[in-house]
Design an enzyme around this catalytic site. Structure first.
Site, PDB file in Angstrom:
ATOM      1  N   ASP A   1       0.825  -1.203   0.000  1.00  0.00           N
ATOM      2  CA  ASP A   1       0.000   0.000   0.000  1.00  0.00           C
ATOM      3  C   ASP A   1       0.867   1.264   0.000  1.00  0.00           C
ATOM      4  O   ASP A   1       1.916   1.310   0.643  1.00  0.00           O
ATOM      5  CB  ASP A   1      -0.881  -0.030   1.261  1.00  0.00           C
ATOM      6  CG  ASP A   1      -1.777   1.177   1.372  1.00  0.00           C
ATOM      7  OD1 ASP A   1      -2.605   1.373   0.471  1.00  0.00           O
ATOM      8  OD2 ASP A   1      -1.650   1.929   2.350  1.00  0.00           O
TER       9      ASP A   1
ATOM     10  N   GLU B   1       1.327  -0.431  -5.124  1.00  0.00           N
ATOM     11  CA  GLU B   1       0.368   0.642  -5.387  1.00  0.00           C
ATOM     12  C   GLU B   1       1.201   1.915  -5.423  1.00  0.00           C
ATOM     13  O   GLU B   1       1.553   2.474  -4.391  1.00  0.00           O
ATOM     14  CB  GLU B   1      -0.698   0.733  -4.290  1.00  0.00           C
ATOM     15  CG  GLU B   1      -1.757   1.768  -4.636  1.00  0.00           C
ATOM     16  CD  GLU B   1      -2.279   2.571  -3.458  1.00  0.00           C
ATOM     17  OE1 GLU B   1      -3.210   3.361  -3.651  1.00  0.00           O
ATOM     18  OE2 GLU B   1      -1.749   2.430  -2.342  1.00  0.00           O
TER      19      GLU B   1
END
Length: 732
Positions: A410, A463
């Site tokens: 993330d 990401e």
């Protein structure tokens, strides 16, 4: 009073001793005497039982401090094995071996590797580990808190009293440890830390493998070993040999707490989820699931991204063993499991990692480096060996103990840039004066190298929302080493384009075609994730313009474009049933929508897209090289039509994809094609089976020897309104 010195005695009583083992336990006083000391505030009297004698001889201890310090001097030269018989003020009695009679479990080499940042299985040493030592069953505790004045284990087994089980620090390692007999699986505990300023902190175990259900937050003693008998050898062996770059990957992104719920609105547990998700994912053709962070987190509304228990699968849905079952069951049904992982930041909850020993331990001291302005969280100090070790071993832990197939990392951009979301003066440049976070870059390279080294066949997915070069290039070629990267550019441009009124799309054709300029610069995954359907952004179907029918036609068109475009695929739950409501983590998806034809037939389209995608190597085999893609025409902005070819390794395998982004039927639309032969219409999103208007090409069309688009042959087709069509070439 033996050799007890007053200040040493008071350090024990005040719970301020960094090495209580030097005072408590069994010690030589001189050539002829030994002394045994213990501290227990709830005991009225304590007797020593000599376990080396047949009669189990007892010695009564003397209480030498009213708070509970006991001592016995014995005239003997040798040590012996013993236990204590405690009796409290109301006559209750219990027996236990002395925690201060055991040698350390951690070796100097363990500590050396940890302080160096290279103890990759440190989760097997730090934390809480049920074990048997010298015939005594109990639990071994170890925690890193280098700046603490004193650390104790507190729990339901000692009245949460920090004086009872004071730990010792091992040399200069900063690691504190103790073995506590009788503490067993299921007992709850925390670490009580006395800081250098005398403040008392109650901290959950950073390495706890199981945690109480929120709003409680204590750690739970839990033995991961031999809990679950894995039945996924076939999957694991195959995974090791798989080149995922040339395989179909269609990921269903799931938030376990809100996919479905029980009738009384309770969570499904991991085992129930395993069975229901496998059935759904198999039926609708996905190859993988990606689960939003199951790492323990205090607040449901954070969706798991504010992690307080990095080694704990959240207890919302069951035990760690239940989660093992979940992953195993997925593997037995050929579904890969990708776990969302959050090494970029952690929350400030009092029981968490923040200011762990009273100092900035896991984070940076300076808020310009150590605090995240957007999320109100701390940022890990990647330059500190023990912090790096914590995170690297955490990644390996999920791959090792839970057989996870991939880690989606993330918010990578927030890690790479020192000035991420910061104004002038709010960040500190690196040693070269630049904005790159050099420690984070090295950390990510190391993370990618080490995970792939130990677990070939797993995926690491970034990401990453910027144009950072080489995110998915190998480390030895100067890249960050991720397997794949989310294509945020494609997502932003294409969603912006799809939201436009079809009347004006012709002025924005580049939003549709620009992604192909950089499509092969990274190993991309095309994503329509949870981030696109929250915070007022609207659901996928609600992003689409037009009336009710046009909304559905636009979304079907968009999905067909996504599945034909180079790159692996990811859809968030609810996207595939065209849910109108924005995703709400408090509620289950609106499954009742499947009673309506428009939604049921949208899901049918997803089924067929996933099936076609997996059946046709042209759509996945050469995703990451220009050889797998060829434009036919990207210039027909006037009609808002694009057409291209997807090619596999076999030159005789290719698919022609054509997309009409207006609600106008285009008859006699001619496009150039590579070869003579029959072009079978294998997908038409305007078919009535998908709730379309059923305009099409009656199953396919023969190429004509009419040059067009610089090609010798062409086909004359009917383009349905707001629709995508795929033609598969068949030799005559």
């Amino acid at each position: 009073m033996g050799s007890m010195l007053n200040d040493e005695m008071l350090k024990i009583v005040k719970a301020e001793h960094h090495d209580p083992f030097s005072v408590l336990g069994i010690h030589k006083l001189n050539e002829k005497e030994i002394v045994i000391r213990t501290f227990h505030p709830f005991a009225e009297k304590i007797e020593i039982i000599n376990l080396d004698t047949k009669t189990k001889r007892k010695y009564k201890m003397e209480k030498i401090h009213p708070d509970g310090l006991f001592e016995k001097v014995l005239k003997r030269k040798t040590f012996f094995k013993y236990e204590f018989l405690y009796t409290d003020s109301i006559g209750n009695s219990w027996k236990s071996r002395d925690p201060y009679s055991f040698l350390p479990v951690l070796t100097d080499y363990d500590l050396y590797l940890f302080n160096e940042g290279n103890n990759h299985k440190i989760y097997e040493k730090l934390g809480a580990h049920p074990m048997e030592i010298d015939g005594a069953k109990g639990t071994y505790f170890a925690v890193w808190a280098p700046n603490a004045k004193r650390v104790s284990v507190v729990g339901n087994f000692n009245n949460w009293d920090g004086r009872v089980h004071q730990m010792r620090v091992l040399g200069s390692s900063g690691v504190w440890e103790i073995f506590i007999p009788l503490v067993q699986e299921g007992d709850i505990y925390k670490f009580e830390i006395k800081t250098q300023t005398g403040e008392l902190l109650l901290k959950a175990d950073p390495y706890a493998t199981y945690t109480e259900l929120r709003p409680k937050n204590a750690s739970i003693v839990y033995d991961l070993n031999n809990k679950h008998r894995w039945n996924d050898k076939k999957w694991m062996d195959k995974r090791r040999e798989t080149n995922w770059f040339e395989k179909p990957i269609s990921i269903y992104e799931v938030h376990l707490g809100s996919w479905k719920k029980k009738n009384n609105d309770e969570f499904l547990n991991y085992r129930e989820l395993a069975h229901q998700l496998v059935e759904y994912v198999k039926k609708h053709g996905y190859t993988h699931i990606e689960i939003m962070p199951v790492l323990e987190h205090p607040l449901d509304e954070s969706w798991g991204y504010q992690v307080t228990g990095y080694f704990s699968p959240t207890s919302r849905y069951g035990t760690p063993e239940d989660f093992m079952y979940f992953v195993d069951y997925m593997h037995q049904h050929n579904i890969g499991v990708i776990l969302d992982w959050v090494p970029g930041h952690f929350p400030k909850d009092a029981h968490g990692l923040g200011k762990f020993d009273g100092t900035a331990l896991y984070e940076h001291m300076d808020p310009r480096l150590g605090e995240h302005p957007d999320w109100g969280t701390y940022i890990f100090n990647y330059g500190r060996n023990e912090v790096k070790n914590f995170l690297i071993s955490n990644a390996l832990y999920w791959l090792d103990k839970f057989h996870i197939d991939g880690l989606r990392v993330d918010a990578v951009a927030s890690m790479l840039y020192l000035d991420f979301s910061r104004k002038e003066g709010e960040w500190i440049p690196n040693i070269y004066g630049g904005r790159e976070n050099l420690e984070a870059i090295e950390f990510l390279k190391y993370f990618n190298s080490i995970t792939h080294k130990y677990f070939p066949g797993i995926l690491t997915i970034a990401e990453e929302s910027t144009a950072w070069p080489g995110v998915s290039k190998p480390v030895d070629l100067g890249g960050l080493g991720f397997s794949m990267k989310w294509n945020m550019g494609w997502m932003n441009d294409s969603l912006r384009y799809m939201a436009r009124d079809p009347l004006f799309r012709k002025h924005h054709q580049n939003e549709l075609t620009f992604s192909l300029v950089y499509a092969f610069s990274e190993n991309y995954i095309l994503v329509l994730s949870h981030d696109e359907v929250v915070h007022g952004k609207g659901s996928m179907i609600n992003k689409m313009p037009g009336d009710y029918w046009q909304k559905f036609a636009n979304l079907r068109l968009f999905y067909s474009y996504m599945f034909a475009h180079p790159g692996k695929k990811l859809l968030f739950m609810g996207n595939d049933i065209a849910q109108f409501n924005e995703w709400n983590c408090k509620k289950a998806l609106d499954w009742n929508l499947l009673e309506f034809d428009s939604h049921k037939k949208m899901l049918k389209l997803i089924d067929d897209l996933n099936r076609l995608y997996k059946e046709n190597p042209e759509l996945y085999e050469v995703d990451y090289s220009p050889e797998g893609f060829e434009w036919i025409d990207y210039n027909d902005a006037e009609n808002s039509v694009i057409s291209f070819i997807r090619k596999g390794k076999n030159p005789d395998e290719f698919i022609v994809a054509v997309f009409n982004f207006t609600p106008v039927v285009r008859y006699d639309y001619r496009i150039g094609v590579p070869k003579p032969g029959f072009y079978k219409e294998i997908l038409n999103t305007d078919s009535e089976i998908y709730w379309g208007s059923n305009v099409g090409n009656q199953g396919g069309i023969y190429a004509e020897h009419i040059p067009f688009h610089g090609r010798e042959y062409s086909i004359n087709i009917t383009l349905p309104p707001l629709a995508g069509i795929y033609f598969k070439w068949k030799k005559q």
